[in-house]
Design a protein around this motif. Structure first.
Motif, PDB file in Angstrom:
ATOM      1  N   TYR A 160       5.511 -10.360  -4.707  1.00  0.00           N
ATOM      2  CA  TYR A 160       5.381  -8.938  -4.037  1.00  0.00           C
ATOM      3  C   TYR A 160       4.845  -7.791  -5.244  1.00  0.00           C
ATOM      4  CZ  TYR A 160       7.243  -4.699  -1.917  1.00  0.00           C
ATOM      5  OH  TYR A 160       7.373  -3.398  -1.285  1.00  0.00           O
ATOM      6  N   THR A 161       5.348  -8.195  -6.387  1.00  0.00           N
ATOM      7  CA  THR A 161       4.681  -6.876  -7.479  1.00  0.00           C
ATOM      8  C   THR A 161       3.310  -7.237  -7.718  1.00  0.00           C
ATOM      9  OG1 THR A 161       6.872  -7.183  -8.566  1.00  0.00           O
ATOM     10  CG2 THR A 161       4.822  -6.348  -9.788  1.00  0.00           C
ATOM     11  N   GLY A 162       2.831  -8.362  -7.549  1.00  0.00           N
ATOM     12  CA  GLY A 162       1.296  -8.547  -7.569  1.00  0.00           C
ATOM     13  C   GLY A 162       0.559  -7.889  -6.441  1.00  0.00           C
ATOM     14  N   SER A 163       1.105  -7.902  -5.335  1.00  0.00           N
ATOM     15  CA  SER A 163       0.438  -7.404  -4.197  1.00  0.00           C
ATOM     16  C   SER A 163       0.521  -5.717  -4.542  1.00  0.00           C
ATOM     17  CB  SER A 163       0.966  -7.851  -3.087  1.00  0.00           C
ATOM     18  OG  SER A 163       2.393  -7.093  -2.835  1.00  0.00           O
ATOM     19  N   ILE A 164       1.467  -5.355  -4.833  1.00  0.00           N
ATOM     20  CA  ILE A 164       1.685  -3.866  -5.423  1.00  0.00           C
ATOM     21  C   ILE A 164       0.560  -3.627  -6.311  1.00  0.00           C
ATOM     22  CG2 ILE A 164       2.875  -2.085  -6.322  1.00  0.00           C
ATOM     23  CD1 ILE A 164       5.533  -3.459  -4.750  1.00  0.00           C
ATOM     24  N   MET A 165       0.486  -4.353  -7.319  1.00  0.00           N
ATOM     25  CA  MET A 165      -0.508  -3.906  -8.372  1.00  0.00           C
ATOM     26  C   MET A 165      -1.842  -4.165  -7.613  1.00  0.00           C
ATOM     27  SD  MET A 165       0.624  -3.354 -11.187  1.00  0.00           S
ATOM     28  CE  MET A 165       1.757  -2.263 -10.117  1.00  0.00           C
ATOM     29  N   ARG A 166      -2.199  -5.028  -6.943  1.00  0.00           N
ATOM     30  CA  ARG A 166      -3.707  -5.054  -6.051  1.00  0.00           C
ATOM     31  C   ARG A 166      -3.898  -3.704  -5.271  1.00  0.00           C
ATOM     32  NH1 ARG A 166      -1.854 -10.511  -5.663  1.00  0.00           N
ATOM     33  NH2 ARG A 166      -1.453 -10.004  -3.446  1.00  0.00           N
ATOM     34  N   ALA A 167      -2.810  -3.227  -4.586  1.00  0.00           N
ATOM     35  CA  ALA A 167      -2.834  -2.208  -4.046  1.00  0.00           C
ATOM     36  C   ALA A 167      -2.882  -0.794  -4.836  1.00  0.00           C
ATOM     37  CB  ALA A 167      -1.562  -1.853  -2.997  1.00  0.00           C
ATOM     38  N   THR A 168      -2.402  -0.758  -6.019  1.00  0.00           N
ATOM     39  CA  THR A 168      -2.427   0.112  -6.975  1.00  0.00           C
ATOM     40  C   THR A 168      -4.078   0.162  -7.438  1.00  0.00           C
ATOM     41  OG1 THR A 168      -0.292  -0.138  -7.658  1.00  0.00           O
ATOM     42  CG2 THR A 168      -1.903   0.885  -9.122  1.00  0.00           C
ATOM     43  N   ASP A 169      -4.621  -0.783  -7.520  1.00  0.00           N
ATOM     44  CA  ASP A 169      -6.127  -0.832  -8.037  1.00  0.00           C
ATOM     45  C   ASP A 169      -6.952  -0.057  -6.725  1.00  0.00           C
ATOM     46  OD1 ASP A 169      -5.748  -2.365 -10.211  1.00  0.00           O
ATOM     47  OD2 ASP A 169      -6.359  -4.218  -9.338  1.00  0.00           O
ATOM     48  N   ALA A 170      -6.579  -0.450  -5.567  1.00  0.00           N
ATOM     49  CA  ALA A 170      -7.259   0.183  -4.430  1.00  0.00           C
ATOM     50  C   ALA A 170      -6.966   1.544  -4.511  1.00  0.00           C
ATOM     51  CB  ALA A 170      -6.954  -0.699  -3.019  1.00  0.00           C
ATOM     52  N   VAL A 171      -5.919   1.999  -4.624  1.00  0.00           N
ATOM     53  CA  VAL A 171      -5.403   3.358  -4.659  1.00  0.00           C
ATOM     54  C   VAL A 171      -5.993   4.187  -5.827  1.00  0.00           C
ATOM     55  CG1 VAL A 171      -3.380   5.189  -5.170  1.00  0.00           C
ATOM     56  CG2 VAL A 171      -3.375   3.211  -3.295  1.00  0.00           C
ATOM     57  N   LEU A 172      -6.269   3.605  -7.187  1.00  0.00           N
ATOM     58  CA  LEU A 172      -6.730   4.385  -8.135  1.00  0.00           C
ATOM     59  C   LEU A 172      -8.446   4.256  -8.427  1.00  0.00           C
ATOM     60  CD1 LEU A 172      -4.363   3.043 -10.728  1.00  0.00           C
ATOM     61  CD2 LEU A 172      -4.553   5.496  -9.792  1.00  0.00           C
ATOM     62  N   GLY A 173      -9.027   3.232  -7.225  1.00  0.00           N
ATOM     63  CA  GLY A 173     -10.187   3.079  -7.158  1.00  0.00           C
ATOM     64  C   GLY A 173     -10.748   2.209  -8.443  1.00  0.00           C
ATOM     65  N   ILE A 174     -10.119   1.075  -8.731  1.00  0.00           N
ATOM     66  CA  ILE A 174     -10.413   0.196  -9.959  1.00  0.00           C
ATOM     67  C   ILE A 174     -11.024  -0.923  -9.169  1.00  0.00           C
ATOM     68  CG2 ILE A 174      -9.403  -1.471 -11.561  1.00  0.00           C
ATOM     69  CD1 ILE A 174      -6.952   0.337 -12.097  1.00  0.00           C
ATOM     70  N   PRO A 175     -11.990  -1.296  -9.412  1.00  0.00           N
ATOM     71  CA  PRO A 175     -12.833  -2.614  -8.826  1.00  0.00           C
ATOM     72  C   PRO A 175     -12.594  -3.702  -9.439  1.00  0.00           C
ATOM     73  CG  PRO A 175     -14.535  -1.397 -10.549  1.00  0.00           C
ATOM     74  CD  PRO A 175     -13.020  -0.406 -10.315  1.00  0.00           C
ATOM     75  N   PRO A 176     -12.630  -4.929  -8.828  1.00  0.00           N
ATOM     76  CA  PRO A 176     -12.360  -6.090  -9.343  1.00  0.00           C
ATOM     77  C   PRO A 176     -13.340  -6.144 -10.485  1.00  0.00           C
ATOM     78  CG  PRO A 176     -12.853  -6.322  -6.985  1.00  0.00           C
ATOM     79  CD  PRO A 176     -13.557  -4.909  -7.224  1.00  0.00           C
TER      80      PRO A 176
ATOM     81  N   GLU B  80       0.794  -1.182  -0.066  1.00  0.00           N
ATOM     82  CA  GLU B  80      -0.047   0.180  -0.113  1.00  0.00           C
ATOM     83  C   GLU B  80       0.855   1.210  -0.087  1.00  0.00           C
ATOM     84  OE1 GLU B  80      -0.231  -2.655   2.106  1.00  0.00           O
ATOM     85  OE2 GLU B  80      -2.094  -3.489   1.332  1.00  0.00           O
ATOM     86  N   ASP B  81       1.841   1.269   0.679  1.00  0.00           N
ATOM     87  CA  ASP B  81       2.891   2.322   0.757  1.00  0.00           C
ATOM     88  C   ASP B  81       3.563   2.443  -0.464  1.00  0.00           C
ATOM     89  OD1 ASP B  81       2.275   2.461   3.483  1.00  0.00           O
ATOM     90  OD2 ASP B  81       4.031   1.765   4.169  1.00  0.00           O
ATOM     91  N   VAL B  82       3.801   1.469  -1.060  1.00  0.00           N
ATOM     92  CA  VAL B  82       4.604   1.658  -2.499  1.00  0.00           C
ATOM     93  C   VAL B  82       3.458   2.250  -3.669  1.00  0.00           C
ATOM     94  CG1 VAL B  82       5.542   0.469  -4.536  1.00  0.00           C
ATOM     95  CG2 VAL B  82       6.119  -0.227  -2.202  1.00  0.00           C
ATOM     96  N   ALA B  83       2.274   1.782  -3.728  1.00  0.00           N
ATOM     97  CA  ALA B  83       1.241   2.288  -4.534  1.00  0.00           C
ATOM     98  C   ALA B  83       0.784   3.816  -4.428  1.00  0.00           C
ATOM     99  CB  ALA B  83       0.046   1.268  -4.387  1.00  0.00           C
ATOM    100  N   LYS B  84       0.867   3.958  -3.116  1.00  0.00           N
ATOM    101  CA  LYS B  84       0.350   5.572  -2.730  1.00  0.00           C
ATOM    102  C   LYS B  84       1.683   6.209  -2.928  1.00  0.00           C
ATOM    103  CE  LYS B  84      -1.327   8.166   1.277  1.00  0.00           C
ATOM    104  NZ  LYS B  84      -0.419   9.294   0.930  1.00  0.00           N
TER     105      LYS B  84
ATOM    106  N   CYS C  44      -6.941 -13.731  -7.739  1.00  0.00           N
ATOM    107  CA  CYS C  44      -6.506 -13.219  -6.840  1.00  0.00           C
ATOM    108  C   CYS C  44      -5.014 -12.604  -6.662  1.00  0.00           C
ATOM    109  CB  CYS C  44      -6.551 -14.519  -5.545  1.00  0.00           C
ATOM    110  SG  CYS C  44      -8.222 -14.964  -5.623  1.00  0.00           S
ATOM    111  N   THR C  45      -4.364 -13.096  -7.383  1.00  0.00           N
ATOM    112  CA  THR C  45      -2.847 -12.532  -7.521  1.00  0.00           C
ATOM    113  C   THR C  45      -2.731 -11.261  -8.301  1.00  0.00           C
ATOM    114  OG1 THR C  45      -1.923 -14.161  -9.233  1.00  0.00           O
ATOM    115  CG2 THR C  45      -2.010 -14.631  -6.677  1.00  0.00           C
ATOM    116  N   GLU C  46      -3.541 -11.162  -9.623  1.00  0.00           N
ATOM    117  CA  GLU C  46      -3.293 -10.338 -10.426  1.00  0.00           C
ATOM    118  C   GLU C  46      -4.454  -9.197 -10.564  1.00  0.00           C
ATOM    119  OE1 GLU C  46      -0.196  -9.877 -11.952  1.00  0.00           O
ATOM    120  OE2 GLU C  46       0.147 -11.640 -10.717  1.00  0.00           O
ATOM    121  N   CYS C  47      -5.731  -9.748 -10.297  1.00  0.00           N
ATOM    122  CA  CYS C  47      -6.732  -8.556 -10.192  1.00  0.00           C
ATOM    123  C   CYS C  47      -7.478  -8.272  -8.984  1.00  0.00           C
ATOM    124  CB  CYS C  47      -7.893  -9.609 -11.162  1.00  0.00           C
ATOM    125  SG  CYS C  47      -7.435 -10.058 -12.932  1.00  0.00           S
TER     126      CYS C  47
END
Length: 373
Positions: A91-107, A40-44, A247-250
Motif C-alpha cells: 500500500y505504501t508503495g502504491s502511495i509513493m507511485r501516486a506521489t510521483d504522479a502528483v509531484l510530476g516525477i517521471p520514471p 491518489e487521494d492520500v498523495a494529493k 514497478c513497486t517503488e519507482c
C-alpha cells in the motif's frame, strides 16, 4: 499507539508532546492512509496540506519532498503502517507511485547507452554492470545496477560505478563471489527452474524470496546504498528482482519496465515461470510476452544447473549449455501435458546423444509456448 497533536509545517507533519483528543490527532493524509483510501487521494491530500514554503520546496526538489513524505509515513507509528510493513509495503508503495504522479516525477531512465537489442550477459560476455535506477547515495534513495555473475565479481568496475552493496540471487553462486568486505554480498538463493512439473512449487518459493529481496532493498534505500543485483546469467532472477523494484517503488508500468530491461540486457526476463512469480508478487493483472525472435517466434533462456544431477540427466543438462535457445513456433501455448512430453522427449534424445560440449549459459526450449499472463 500514543495519540499526539500534529501541526502543519513545510514537510506536512510535526509532532508536539502533549496528548490531544483523537479527533484532533491526524492530518488528513494520514487519516486517509489509515482508512486505506485510494493512493491518489492520500498523495494529493499530503501535497495540498503543505504550506506555501513547503510547496515551493517540493517544486524545487521533488525527490527530496518525496523522500520526506515517505519518512513521515514510516515515522507515524500508526498500526496501519506496521501492518503494511508485514504485507511487503504494497500500500505504501502504491502511495509513493501516486506521489510521483502528483509531484510530476517521471520514471527513472538509465544513463547508460545500450543497443536496441540489449547488451550481452552470461559466459563470454563483458563482466560489467548496467544501470537500471540511478542513485546518488543520498539516504532515502537506492541506485540499482544489474549484472551477471562475472559483473558481480569484477570489484573494480563496481567501484567505478559507486556500488556499495551486492545482492546475489543465484543459488549456485552462494559463497562463490569474492567478498573482502569492501562491497558486502547478501545472498537470496533462488533457482532458475523451467521444468513444468516443478513450476507450481517454484513459483510459490520465488514469491516468498522476492519478498525477501524487497525487504533488503528497502533497508538499503534508507541508507542511500547503490546496489548491484546479479544472478548467474544476469537475465532472469536478477532481472525479475529489478522489475519488481521498478514497478513497486519507482512507478513503472510492468509492460514498460519489461521492455526497458530487455533493451538493457539481451534475452532478459526470459524464464516465463519466474516472470509469472514476479507478477504474482506484485498482484497485478498483465500479460508479459516472451522475448521475440526474428521470424515471429519467441525465445526462452534459463541458466544451467550449478552441478550435474543424478538419474541420467547429466548429458541433457550439459547439452543445455551449448546453444542460445531454440526458436519457438508462433501460435497458442501448449497444455502442461504437451510441454512435459516435449521436455521428456528432449531429455531422452540428449541422454542418447551426449557428444556435444558444454558452452553457453542457455537452455534449448520447445515450440508453442505462450506468453506469460
Amino acid at each position: 499507539w500514543l495519540k499526539l497533536k500534529f501541526l502543519s509545517c513545510r514537510s506536512g507533519l510535526v509532532t508536539a508532546c502533549c496528548p490531544m483528543p483523537a479527533a484532533q490527532v491526524l492530518p488528513e493524509w494520514l487519516r486517509l492512509y489509515c482508512a486505506h483510501a485510494p493512493a491518489e487521494d492520500v498523495a494529493k491530500s499530503w501535497k495540498d496540506g503543505l504550506d506555501e514554503d513547503g510547496r515551493k520546496e517540493a517544486e524545487a526538489d521533488k525527490d527530496t519532498a518525496r523522500a520526506r513524505f515517505r519518512r513521515l509515513i514510516l515515522d507515524s507509528g500508526c498500526p496501519e503502517v506496521k501492518a503494511d510493513s508485514s504485507d511487503g509495503w504494497k500500500y505504501t508503495g502504491s502511495i509513493m507511485r501516486a506521489t510521483d504522479a502528483v509531484l510530476g516525477i517521471p520514471p527513472p531512465k538509465s544513463r547508460i547507452a545500450f543497443a536496441a537489442q540489449g547488451g550481452a550477459s552470461g559466459a563470454g560476455a563483458p563482466a560489467i554492470s548496467r544501470e537500471v535506477v540511478h542513485g546518488d547515495g543520498t539516504p532515502g534513495t537506492l541506485g540499482v545496477w544489474w549484472s551477471d555473475y562475472g559483473g558481480a565479481t569484477n570489484v573494480e568496475q563496481l567501484r567505478e560505478r559507486g556500488v556499495t552493496r551486492r545482492l546475489n540471487t543465484a543459488a549456485e553462486a552462494v559463497g562463490k563471489i569474492p567478498d573482502d568486505g569492501s562491497i558486502p554480498v547478501v545472498d537470496i538463493p533462488m533457482e532458475d527452474i523451467f521444468e513444468e512439473h516443478r513450476a507450481g512449487e517454484a513459483i510459490a518459493t520465488w514469491v516468498r524470496q522476492f519478498g525477501e529481496v524487497m525487504e533488503i532493498l528497502r533497508a538499503w534505500r534508507e541508507e542511500g546504498r547503490i546496489v548491484n543485483i546479479n544472478c548467474q546469467m544476469g537475465k532472469n532472477r536478477s532481472g525479475c528482482s529489478c522489475l519488481i523494484w521498478m514497478c513497486t517503488e519507482c512507478g513503472w508500468k510492468v509492460e514498460d519496465a519489461v521492455d526497458y530491461l530487455r533493451k538493457v540486457t539481451a534475452l532478459g526476463l526470459a524464464n516465463p515461470h519466474l516472470v509469472r512469480a514476479a507478477i504474482e508478487y506484485m498482484q497485478v493483472e498483465v500479460s508479459v510476452p516472451l522475448n521475440p525472435a526474428g521470424d515471429g517466434g519467441s525465445w526462452v533462456c534459463i541458466s544451467p544447473p550449478g552441478s550435474p544431477r543424478e538419474n541420467g540427466l547429466k548429458a541433457f543438462e550439459e547439452a543445455q549449455r551449448k546453444i542460445m535457445g531454440q526458436q519457438m513456433a508462433s501460435g497458442g501455448g501448449p497444455s502442461s501435458d504437451v510441454l512435459a512430453e516435449k521436455l521428456a522427449a528432449c531429455r531422452k534424445a540428449q541422454d542418447e546423444e551426449s557428444d556435444d560440449d558444454p558452452g553457453e549459459d542457455v537452455a534449448p526450449i520447445f515450440g508453442e509456448l505462450s506468453d506469460v499472463d
